[in-house]
Design an enzyme around this catalytic site. Sequence first.
Site, PDB file in Angstrom:
ATOM      1  CD  GLU A   1      -2.659  -1.211   2.575  1.00 25.56           C
ATOM      2  OE1 GLU A   1      -2.159  -1.184   3.713  1.00 25.56           O
ATOM      3  OE2 GLU A   1      -3.888  -1.186   2.376  1.00 25.56           O
TER       4      GLU A   1
ATOM      5  CB  CYS B   1      -8.540   2.039   7.804  1.00 25.14           C
ATOM      6  SG  CYS B   1      -8.037   1.480   6.152  1.00 25.14           S
TER       7      CYS B   1
END
Length: 601
Positions: free
Chosen positions: A284, A384
């Site tokens: 990521e 998230c």
Amino acid sequence: MKQVSKIIPLKNTEITGGFWADKQKLNREVTIHSVYNRFAETGRFEAFKLNWKQGEPNKPHIFWDSDIAKWMESAAYIIAKAPDAELERIIDETVDLIDKNRWDDGYFNICYTLFEPDDRFTARYNHELYCAGHLIEAAVAYYNATGKDKFLKIMCDYADMIEKAFVTEKWAEFDSPGHEEIELALVKLYHTTGEKRYLELSKYFVDVRGQEQDTYTQAHKPVREQDEAVGHSVRAVYLYSGMADLAAEYGDETLFTAADKLFDSMAKKKMYITGGLGQTCVGEAFLGDYDLPETSSYCETCADIGYILFAQRMSAISPNRKYDDAAELALYNGFLCGLSLDGKGFFYDNSIEVDLIGINNPKDGRHKPFYPITQRLEVFDCSCCPPNVTRLIANIGELACSENDNTLWLHHFMSGEFRGNGKAISVETAYPENGKMKITCSGNFTLALRLPVWCKNYTLTGGKNAVLKDNGFIYVDVADGEVIEYTLDMPVRFVQANPKVRQCCGRVAVQRGPVVYCAEGIDNPLPLKGLYVDPKNGAKLVESPEYGVSAIELDGYIKPESDELYYDYDENFVEQKIKLIPYYAYANRGETDMLIWLTRK
Ligand code: FUB
Ligand code: ZN
């Protein structure tokens, strides 16, 4: 180094209309409740009872504490502006569970308490400090919104325990957190309590970082020596935000200079045209400079949120349009794309190009390239982003202004009231649909108005001694009751990428004001790369109230049909209208191709 200005806090702001009032209404009436429902269904709130048993559904995960914390923070910002007994009840109930289930020494963490009570602070990557940081932010927001200090005191106890574990007794088995967040949270705790030890603890975590030789968590070298954004993108921007906070508090020039270099590393070499950050799914993370793949972009929504918060801090410390322009690009494109128009769906990873043929091609199963999701979801295993989106929208007013004794800076354009010390402004604008702003001033002060770098022509009436300074702000002296009319010319613009961005060579993007546009397959003939645009043909605005800003129609071209696979180049084109919509609005009408970078005729 002296911090030039301070952010005008949420309590001194009111969003009164226009684009962001609509988004806040959707957030308050739909999104915060939808995220609550998804989190309740998946057991995230239940997990705070710490009574999950093996074999039961919804086994708690190491960052569920933070998912709920961000939801509570969002709800607190909403309550601050629109009291809501139900939201307050949910927060109070959750706080009671935290109080009931925390350790005598102040520690609170669902998974460690349930599954590894003897292993607290032994695994750097397991998010204990990340979760603690988000809970601290929630506690600060709730105290500021309601005056209730139970949650705040709980989190002070937890911060004191962290100080013992990492600094005074040093029994923790790692130095810097594996996921940055606690640094910026501790500065908020210091601001709220006045307890300097929390600021010192934040500084400890920032100063100690760098000996783990770990690029993924930006611990490859001391932060003051870092000049390139590397590793996991969300971790990076949260760290950089903490660095900015500490640079301001300690007047630390070295820290600010490093943060500024890191800002430029992203804004000038690693940011997509949408403001998106994070070029690869592997970790990521960031890739190298100018390497900006489109169909495999990652661009996590949280990364843009962290970047916007980082830019907000930097432009308060040292007002400069470069921070706000880049944040605005992220805000109106890469961030906002993360939320569906109906307020229920989210992108975790955001595409820069959707090519359904490529995505759906039969693969041998051994190697399927990564592609971001093509439709938004209401919740993820790793969720998230959704509560991060709700908290930024609920707190959007804090992006608008900063002030010092005699100047008020308008960083972001939104209809609202912004009250500083002895000075205030009331802004009326339909931005980003157009660039007209009516700014009514209370008090005698200098008003500093950002002039976005994309704006080539503007008008300003009212005030005295207007001057455009090198930082890209127009400074104008205003008197009490004075009305400033500030209008940014917002033509449709064709944008090119630096030739070093090999993926974009020969193509152009379309932008109007801060909004980037895209073509969707549902509106245009495929393949979208077979659409040819000629910037000389100009563009037409198409009223589209469903988007909040106009759509755009181009007089474009396609190539005549052919059965040949390859044939001599010719200049034969067929006229073809090309419809573009705001990038943030794509994927709201079902799965379809999407393209930002259009082929130039
Ligand atoms: O690890 C916590 C959060 O989950 C990170 O910030 C996101 O990138 C996702 O991995
Ligand atoms: Zn996220």
